[in-house]
Enzyme design. Structure first.
Site, PDB file in Angstrom:
ATOM      1  N   ARG A  71       0.740  -1.255   0.040  1.00 53.76           N
ATOM      2  CA  ARG A  71       0.043   0.010   0.172  1.00 53.76           C
ATOM      3  C   ARG A  71       1.053   1.282   0.101  1.00 53.76           C
ATOM      4  O   ARG A  71       1.804   1.175   0.689  1.00 53.76           O
ATOM      5  CB  ARG A  71      -1.068  -0.095   1.297  1.00 53.76           C
ATOM      6  N   GLU A  81      -4.179   7.561  -4.970  1.00 56.35           N
ATOM      7  CA  GLU A  81      -4.250   6.921  -6.380  1.00 56.35           C
ATOM      8  C   GLU A  81      -5.062   7.426  -7.252  1.00 56.35           C
ATOM      9  O   GLU A  81      -6.159   7.012  -6.677  1.00 56.35           O
ATOM     10  CB  GLU A  81      -4.107   5.334  -6.203  1.00 56.35           C
ATOM     11  N   HIS A 107      -1.256   0.214  -9.915  1.00 55.24           N
ATOM     12  CA  HIS A 107      -2.065  -0.666  -8.885  1.00 55.24           C
ATOM     13  C   HIS A 107      -2.803  -1.761  -9.823  1.00 55.24           C
ATOM     14  O   HIS A 107      -3.904  -1.943  -9.720  1.00 55.24           O
ATOM     15  CB  HIS A 107      -3.009  -0.008  -7.793  1.00 55.24           C
TER      16      HIS A 107
END
Length: 332
Positions: A249, A278, A297
Site C-alpha cells: 500500500r 491513487e 495498482h
C-alpha cells in the site's frame, strides 16, 4: 418464462458500483455475479433509496468502491455482508460494520500469484532499465544504440522482503530462480522448512535487512504499525545502489522522504505499483523523477485472478445471506 421469472425473484439482492471505462467489471465477471444475485447499481440506489435499500442483503466492494461509509449503511437496513475483493481491508472499518450486525469478508490467497509476478516484473524492469530502453528503441531520433544504458545485475544479488505472507513467500519462490540471496523480515518467523524451501534467511532486525539488501521489497498489509514503515531513517540505512519496490500500500512509505532519498542519491531507484493517493496528483514530484517506475495498482489485474476473486466474493456473500459460516470472514 414464468418459471424463469420466479427463479430470478428468488435470488438475493446485491449492491455493486456500476462504473464505465477502465474501472468497470469485465462483462463476463458481471455475468457471474448475475447468476447468483439480482443486482442494484449504486446510482440506482441513490436515485430511489426507499425502493431499493431494504432489498439489499450483500454489498460487493470492488477496487474500494462503492465507498463503505456510515451514510450508506443507513440506506441498507437488510444488509448482511460486505464482500470485498482482495486481501486488504484497510478501506473498511470492520469493527463499525460488525457493530451494525453486518459481516465482512475478503478473498485471501486469490491474488498472491499475480501480485508476486508483478513484483518481479517491477524488480526486473527497474534493475535492467527496460522502460528506458524501450523509449530509446522507439525514439525517431535514435540512429545508433547507446552502450551507456547500464543496469543492475539481478542474479546473485540480495533481496530483502518485508512481509512474508502469501505474497512475500511467492516472491521468494520466484527470486530463488534468479539465484538471489533472500532475506526476510516479518512479524512472525516462518517455519524452518518454509525458509529452506525458498532459501530465505530470517532477519529479526528490519535495520539489518535494509542495510544488506540490493532490492527491498514491501509486501506487508497496511496496519497502524506498517503505516509510514519506510521513512527518512529507514531509507538512510539502505545501500546507495539499492532499489525500493512496493506492492503493498502507498501509505507504507513516507513519499516525501522517498522523493528526497531518490533526489539525493540516498537510494538508487524505486519501483511502485501503489502510491498515496491513487492516482498521484499530476504535479507530484515522484512523477518527474527519472529513477522511478510507477504502475497504476495493477497487481491483481489478470483475468484469471479477477475471475477467481469474484467467485470467492460470491461464495462469501451467499454464505452470509443463507446464515452459513462465511469461508473468508474478516474478524478483528
Amino acid at each position: 418464462m414464468f418459471f424463469q421469472q420466479v427463479m430470478e425473484e428468488e435470488k438475493p439482492w446485491a449492491l455493486v458500483l456500476e462504473l464505465k471505462g477502465e474501472n468497470d467489471y469485465f462483462e463476463e465477471l458481471s455475468d457471474i455475479v448475475k447468476q447468483h444475485f439480482q443486482i442494484i447499481y449504486y446510482q440506482e440506489l441513490l436515485e430511489n433509496p426507499v425502493r431499493h435499500g431494504p432489498k439489499i442483503q450483500a454489498l460487493f466492494s470492488w477496487n474500494f468502491h462503492p465507498a463503505v461509509k456510515p451514510s450508506l449503511f443507513r440506506l441498507l437496513p437488510s444488509l448482511k455482508v460486505v464482500a470485498s475483493g482482495g486481501v486488504g481491508t484497510d478501506h473498511l472499518d470492520v469493527p463499525l460494520i460488525n457493530s451494525l450486525g453486518v459481516k465482512v469478508a475478503n478473498t485471501p490467497g486469490v491474488s498472491s500469484d499475480s501480485t508476486a509476478d508483478l513484483a518481479m516484473g517491477l524488480l526486473l524492469a527497474s534493475a535492467r532499465q527496460i522502460l528506458e530502453g524501450h523509449k530509446i528503441a522507439l525514439d525517431p531520433m535514435t540512429i545508433h544504440l547507446p552502450q551507456t544504458l547500464i543496469g543492475t545485475e539481478v542474479s546473485g544479488s540480495t533481496l530483502g522482503i518485508i512481509g512474508m505472507g502469501d505474497v512475500g513467500y511467492k516472491i521468494a519462490q520466484r527470486s530463488k530462480g534468479f539465484d538471489m540471496k533472500i532475506l526476510y523480515h516479518n512479524r512472525t518467523r516462518r517455519s524452518e522448512e518454509d525458509g529452506r524451501t525458498v532459501g530465505a534467511t530470517y532477519c529479526e532486525s528490519l535495520d539489518d535487512l535494509l542495510m544488506c539488501s540490493d532490492f527491498v521489497m514491501l509486501a506487508v498489509k497496511l496496519t497502524p504499525e506498517t503505516t509510514g514503515l519506510i521513512g527518512h531513517r529507514e531509507l538512510s540505512l539502505m545501500k546507495p545502489t539499492a532499489t525500493l519496490i512496493n506492492v503493498s500500500r502507498g501509505q507504507v512509505v513516507d513519499q516525501d522522504a522517498l522523493v528526497e532519498a531518490l533526489r539525493s542519491g540516498t537510494i538508487c531507484a524505486a519501483a511502485l505499483d501503489v502510491t498515496y493517493p491513487e492516482p498521484l496528483p499530476r504535479d507530484h514530484p515522484l512523477l518527474g523523477l527519472p529513477n522511478v517506475l510507477i504502475t497504476p495498482h495493477i497487481g491483481v489485474n489478470t483475468y484469471n485472478t479477477k475471475s477467481r476473486m469474484v467467485k470467492k466474493m460470491i461464495e462469501n456473500a451467499l454464505a452470509a445471506v443463507k446464515g452459513l459460516p462465511i469461508p473468508n470472514e474478516v474478524i478483528i
